[in-house]
Design a protein around this motif. Structure first.
Motif, PDB file in Angstrom:
ATOM      1  N   VAL A  45       0.849  -1.190   0.000  1.00 21.73           N
ATOM      2  CA  VAL A  45       0.000   0.000   0.000  1.00 21.73           C
ATOM      3  C   VAL A  45       0.886   1.242   0.000  1.00 21.73           C
ATOM      4  CG1 VAL A  45      -1.894  -1.136   1.204  1.00 21.73           C
ATOM      5  CG2 VAL A  45      -0.125   0.017   2.531  1.00 21.73           C
ATOM      6  N   ARG A  46       0.314   2.336  -0.466  1.00 24.66           N
ATOM      7  CA  ARG A  46       1.009   3.620  -0.500  1.00 24.66           C
ATOM      8  C   ARG A  46       0.144   4.680   0.158  1.00 24.66           C
ATOM      9  NH1 ARG A  46       5.218   3.133  -4.216  1.00 24.66           N
ATOM     10  NH2 ARG A  46       5.037   1.299  -5.567  1.00 24.66           N
ATOM     11  N   VAL A  47       0.765   5.493   0.999  1.00 25.15           N
ATOM     12  CA  VAL A  47       0.094   6.619   1.636  1.00 25.15           C
ATOM     13  C   VAL A  47       0.906   7.871   1.381  1.00 25.15           C
ATOM     14  CG1 VAL A  47      -1.038   5.237   3.425  1.00 25.15           C
ATOM     15  CG2 VAL A  47       1.264   6.093   3.822  1.00 25.15           C
ATOM     16  N   TYR A  48       0.247   9.014   1.501  1.00 28.71           N
ATOM     17  CA  TYR A  48       0.890  10.277   1.133  1.00 28.71           C
ATOM     18  C   TYR A  48       0.671  11.299   2.241  1.00 28.71           C
ATOM     19  CZ  TYR A  48       0.637   7.921  -3.348  1.00 28.71           C
ATOM     20  OH  TYR A  48       0.742   6.994  -4.362  1.00 28.71           O
ATOM     21  N   GLY A  49       1.589  12.282   2.280  1.00 30.98           N
ATOM     22  CA  GLY A  49       1.496  13.354   3.255  1.00 30.98           C
ATOM     23  C   GLY A  49       2.281  14.566   2.803  1.00 30.98           C
ATOM     24  N   THR A  50       2.020  15.682   3.459  1.00 30.41           N
ATOM     25  CA  THR A  50       2.735  16.917   3.101  1.00 30.41           C
ATOM     26  C   THR A  50       4.137  16.959   3.694  1.00 30.41           C
ATOM     27  OG1 THR A  50       1.732  18.013   5.015  1.00 30.41           O
ATOM     28  CG2 THR A  50       0.594  18.223   2.895  1.00 30.41           C
ATOM     29  N   SER A  51       4.410  16.078   4.641  1.00 28.54           N
ATOM     30  CA  SER A  51       5.744  15.994   5.236  1.00 28.54           C
ATOM     31  C   SER A  51       6.128  14.538   5.422  1.00 28.54           C
ATOM     32  CB  SER A  51       5.783  16.721   6.588  1.00 28.54           C
ATOM     33  OG  SER A  51       4.923  16.088   7.515  1.00 28.54           O
ATOM     34  N   ARG A  52       7.404  14.312   5.634  1.00 27.64           N
ATOM     35  CA  ARG A  52       7.864  12.945   5.850  1.00 27.64           C
ATOM     36  C   ARG A  52       7.239  12.347   7.106  1.00 27.64           C
ATOM     37  NH1 ARG A  52      11.735   9.776   8.338  1.00 27.64           N
ATOM     38  NH2 ARG A  52      12.727   8.241   6.964  1.00 27.64           N
ATOM     39  N   LYS A  53       7.116  13.158   8.139  1.00 28.53           N
ATOM     40  CA  LYS A  53       6.556  12.692   9.400  1.00 28.53           C
ATOM     41  C   LYS A  53       5.107  12.258   9.232  1.00 28.53           C
ATOM     42  CE  LYS A  53       5.907  14.144  14.204  1.00 28.53           C
ATOM     43  NZ  LYS A  53       6.084  15.263  15.172  1.00 28.53           N
ATOM     44  N   GLU A  54       4.325  13.035   8.454  1.00 27.98           N
ATOM     45  CA  GLU A  54       2.910  12.702   8.258  1.00 27.98           C
ATOM     46  C   GLU A  54       2.752  11.413   7.462  1.00 27.98           C
ATOM     47  OE1 GLU A  54      -1.114  14.582   6.137  1.00 27.98           O
ATOM     48  OE2 GLU A  54       0.736  15.764   6.298  1.00 27.98           O
ATOM     49  N   ALA A  55       3.516  11.250   6.381  1.00 28.51           N
ATOM     50  CA  ALA A  55       3.426  10.035   5.579  1.00 28.51           C
ATOM     51  C   ALA A  55       3.855   8.817   6.384  1.00 28.51           C
ATOM     52  CB  ALA A  55       4.262  10.179   4.322  1.00 28.51           C
ATOM     53  N   LEU A  56       4.920   8.979   7.163  1.00 24.94           N
ATOM     54  CA  LEU A  56       5.415   7.860   7.963  1.00 24.94           C
ATOM     55  C   LEU A  56       4.411   7.468   9.043  1.00 24.94           C
ATOM     56  CD1 LEU A  56       7.732   5.917   8.529  1.00 24.94           C
ATOM     57  CD2 LEU A  56       8.756   7.668  10.010  1.00 24.94           C
ATOM     58  N   ALA A  57       3.719   8.456   9.639  1.00 21.78           N
ATOM     59  CA  ALA A  57       2.720   8.149  10.668  1.00 21.78           C
ATOM     60  C   ALA A  57       1.556   7.358  10.076  1.00 21.78           C
ATOM     61  CB  ALA A  57       2.222   9.444  11.306  1.00 21.78           C
ATOM     62  N   LYS A  58       1.127   7.715   8.864  1.00 19.91           N
ATOM     63  CA  LYS A  58       0.030   6.981   8.219  1.00 19.91           C
ATOM     64  C   LYS A  58       0.432   5.549   7.925  1.00 19.91           C
ATOM     65  CE  LYS A  58      -2.200  10.956   6.004  1.00 19.91           C
ATOM     66  NZ  LYS A  58      -2.585  11.567   4.705  1.00 19.91           N
ATOM     67  N   PRO A  71      -7.074  -6.895   8.442  1.00 17.36           N
ATOM     68  CA  PRO A  71      -6.704  -6.729   7.035  1.00 17.36           C
ATOM     69  C   PRO A  71      -7.083  -5.340   6.526  1.00 17.36           C
ATOM     70  CG  PRO A  71      -8.662  -8.066   7.201  1.00 17.36           C
ATOM     71  CD  PRO A  71      -8.192  -7.839   8.606  1.00 17.36           C
ATOM     72  N   ILE A  72      -6.364  -4.878   5.531  1.00 17.86           N
ATOM     73  CA  ILE A  72      -6.661  -3.583   4.942  1.00 17.86           C
ATOM     74  C   ILE A  72      -7.966  -3.670   4.164  1.00 17.86           C
ATOM     75  CG2 ILE A  72      -5.340  -4.076   2.838  1.00 17.86           C
ATOM     76  CD1 ILE A  72      -4.562  -1.136   2.751  1.00 17.86           C
ATOM     77  N   PRO A  73      -8.811  -2.654   4.232  1.00 20.61           N
ATOM     78  CA  PRO A  73     -10.071  -2.704   3.470  1.00 20.61           C
ATOM     79  C   PRO A  73      -9.800  -2.862   1.984  1.00 20.61           C
ATOM     80  CG  PRO A  73     -10.106  -0.906   5.061  1.00 20.61           C
ATOM     81  CD  PRO A  73      -8.711  -1.433   5.043  1.00 20.61           C
ATOM     82  N   SER A  74     -10.659  -3.692   1.344  1.00 21.83           N
ATOM     83  CA  SER A  74     -10.467  -3.942  -0.091  1.00 21.83           C
ATOM     84  C   SER A  74     -11.476  -3.201  -0.943  1.00 21.83           C
ATOM     85  CB  SER A  74     -10.592  -5.450  -0.374  1.00 21.83           C
ATOM     86  OG  SER A  74     -11.882  -5.916  -0.007  1.00 21.83           O
ATOM     87  N   ALA A  75     -12.548  -2.646  -0.315  1.00 20.39           N
ATOM     88  CA  ALA A  75     -13.579  -1.977  -1.094  1.00 20.39           C
ATOM     89  C   ALA A  75     -13.095  -0.630  -1.585  1.00 20.39           C
ATOM     90  CB  ALA A  75     -14.847  -1.801  -0.254  1.00 20.39           C
ATOM     91  N   GLN A  76     -13.259  -0.378  -2.858  1.00 30.87           N
ATOM     92  CA  GLN A  76     -12.869   0.893  -3.450  1.00 30.87           C
ATOM     93  C   GLN A  76     -14.061   1.641  -4.023  1.00 30.87           C
ATOM     94  OE1 GLN A  76      -9.778   2.002  -3.163  1.00 30.87           O
ATOM     95  NE2 GLN A  76      -9.159   0.095  -2.138  1.00 30.87           N
ATOM     96  N   GLY A  77     -15.246   1.002  -4.041  1.00 32.29           N
ATOM     97  CA  GLY A  77     -16.416   1.607  -4.647  1.00 32.29           C
ATOM     98  C   GLY A  77     -17.191   2.471  -3.670  1.00 32.29           C
ATOM     99  N   SER A  78     -18.312   2.983  -4.142  1.00 31.28           N
ATOM    100  CA  SER A  78     -19.159   3.854  -3.338  1.00 31.28           C
ATOM    101  C   SER A  78     -20.067   3.034  -2.439  1.00 31.28           C
ATOM    102  CB  SER A  78     -19.991   4.748  -4.254  1.00 31.28           C
ATOM    103  OG  SER A  78     -20.882   3.954  -5.027  1.00 31.28           O
ATOM    104  N   LEU A  79     -20.668   3.728  -1.473  1.00 31.54           N
ATOM    105  CA  LEU A  79     -21.626   3.069  -0.586  1.00 31.54           C
ATOM    106  C   LEU A  79     -22.845   2.605  -1.370  1.00 31.54           C
ATOM    107  CD1 LEU A  79     -22.533   2.287   2.279  1.00 31.54           C
ATOM    108  CD2 LEU A  79     -23.488   4.585   2.505  1.00 31.54           C
TER     109      LEU A  79
END
Length: 435
Positions: A45-58, A71-79
């Protein structure tokens, strides 16, 4: 010689399994790592942040959840997409047809228009609470264009809002449908938790009902004399059976010699199957009840009358085995029974009530006769005694007042004109009760 502190932040070496952190060309920071996925597999998985600390925390949070077995959620669609899938592929196999129809109406009329565009994985408890608060104060005639669909608009479409808002009971029902759908998404490991469970809608007040008094019940039975369904009304008032349970009774379920009846099925009208005989909804509803002498006599007379109708119908008689049938032997439509009941009320000069209020009348009259609550629960077929206690709480409160009155009278006793006890141990006077 360079030290770890001198190494650029994007090139610091992390331990195996901690993932990687790097800065993108658009100045954002990206953290990537492997976490647990549905099916006991692993996914990057990939996560993003405005700083290194924020991305690393996620990324650290996702890895921590993975280490706990989530497990990580697998749903990507709408409700909306998931609710449609849940109705068509899951709920249809676990719900009765009429219940599924009500669920579909909630989903199509309220859930999808209000929350359908939200991503299933992004839905929060705040989203659900905000939507419910808005739904509570919105005129449904305006929101669903009910008045505009009439041949002659008379309220909202003409500029005069009728303020048709949902009742607290309907709001609770809609909320329960959403909880059921999200609960299944949790079981399928599409989302980590059911956010709808964290939203409280409050406990709605029980629906008011007007049971018959003893005198009114006698008048109803007197007016039913000579009616071809007289035995049905006698059975309804003496046993508290539901409308579907009465219409679903078969002669094989009755033992008139022993004075018992086995409640195994119910008769309902469905959109696809028409009049359909179904098993009872719960195990508690499947029960054996005792019949009074009056019930047994009326059923025997009804059986003789049905035999005469069968001989008159000849080959056109429908051999369904039901106790209460039409003159041709077919099952009785619940709507037609309601019409016959309302006609009987007018004949007896009684107020208009629902047929289901006969069931409430039976329970109320039994409580007033001092019958134990657990006995009434078994007779009515409630799943839990708490249901019986909640529905008839007002009756029990009235009986408590009567009991307190009786105790007060006993403690008062006859008026004593003597000098009283020498030690001054006189009982205190009973305070007047406010009704």
């Amino acid at each position: 010689m360079t030290t770890p502190r001198d190494t650029p932040a994007s090139r610091r070496i992390r331990a195996n399994g901690d993932g990687t952190v790097s800065q993108r060309k658009d100045s954002r920071w990206e953290a990537a790592g492997y976490v647990l996925a549905p099916g006991n597999t692993r996914r990057r998985v990939r996560v993003y942040g405005t700083s290194r600390k924020e991305a690393l925390a996620k990324l650290t949070e996702k890895i921590a959840n993975s280490n706990r077995g989530l497990p990580i959620p697998s749903a990507q669609g709408s409700l909306a997409a998931y609710l449609t899938y849940w109705l068509e592929a899951v709920a249809v196999h676990h719900l009765r047809e009429n219940t599924h129809t009500r669920y579909a109406a909630c989903v199509n009329n309220y859930l999808i228009p209000g929350l359908g565009k939200k991503k299933l994985t992004k839905l929060t408890a705040k989203d659900v609470r905000t939507w419910l608060n808005q739904l509570r104060t919105t005129c449904q005639c305006c929101a669903r264009n009910i008045d505009a669909g009439r041949n002659q608009p008379r309220c909202c479409a003409t500029g005069t809002c009728c303020s048709k808002r949902l009742s607290p009971l309907t709001l609770t029902y809609i909320h329960s449908v959403l909880k059921s759908a999200l609960e299944h998404a949790v079981r399928e490991e599409e989302i980590p938790r059911n956010v709808a469970r964290n939203v409280r809608t409050g406990t709605p007040r029980p629906r008011r009902f007007e049971p018959l008094t003893t005198d009114e019940a006698r008048r109803l039975l007197t007016a039913a004399q000579g009616h071809r369904l007289h035995a049905l009304f006698v059975l309804a008032l003496h046993t508290g059976l539901r409308k579907g349970e009465l219409l679903g009774l078969r002669w094989e379920d009755l033992d008139l010699d022993a004075g018992t009846a086995a409640i195994r099925r119910t008769l309902q009208r469905t959109a696809t199957g028409g009049l359909t005989t179904l098993p009872t909804k719960t195990r508690a509803s499947e029960r054996r009840i005792a019949l009074t002498t009056r019930c047994r006599q009326s059923l025997k007379l009804h059986h003789e009358q049905q035999q005469r109708e069968r001989e008159a119908a000849g080959t056109t008689w429908l051999h369904g085995g039901h106790v209460f049938t039409t003159v041709q032997g077919g099952p009785i439509d619940p709507t037609n029974l309601t019409r016959a009941f309302l006609t009987l009320l007018r004949k007896a000069s009684l107020r208009r009530i629902r047929f289901h209020d006969l069931r409430h009348s039976t329970a109320t009259l039994l409580l007033e006769q001092g019958v134990e609550l657990v006995v009434i629960k078994e007779l009515l077929g409630h799943a839990h005694i708490g249901v019986t206690a909640t529905v008839y709480a007002h009756v029990r409160l009235r009986l408590q007042r009567d009991a307190i009155d009786a105790l007060c009278s006993a403690l008062d006793g006859p008026t004593n004109t003597g000098t009283g006890n020498a030690d001054g141990d006189e009982p205190p006077p009973c305070a007047a009760l406010v009704r």
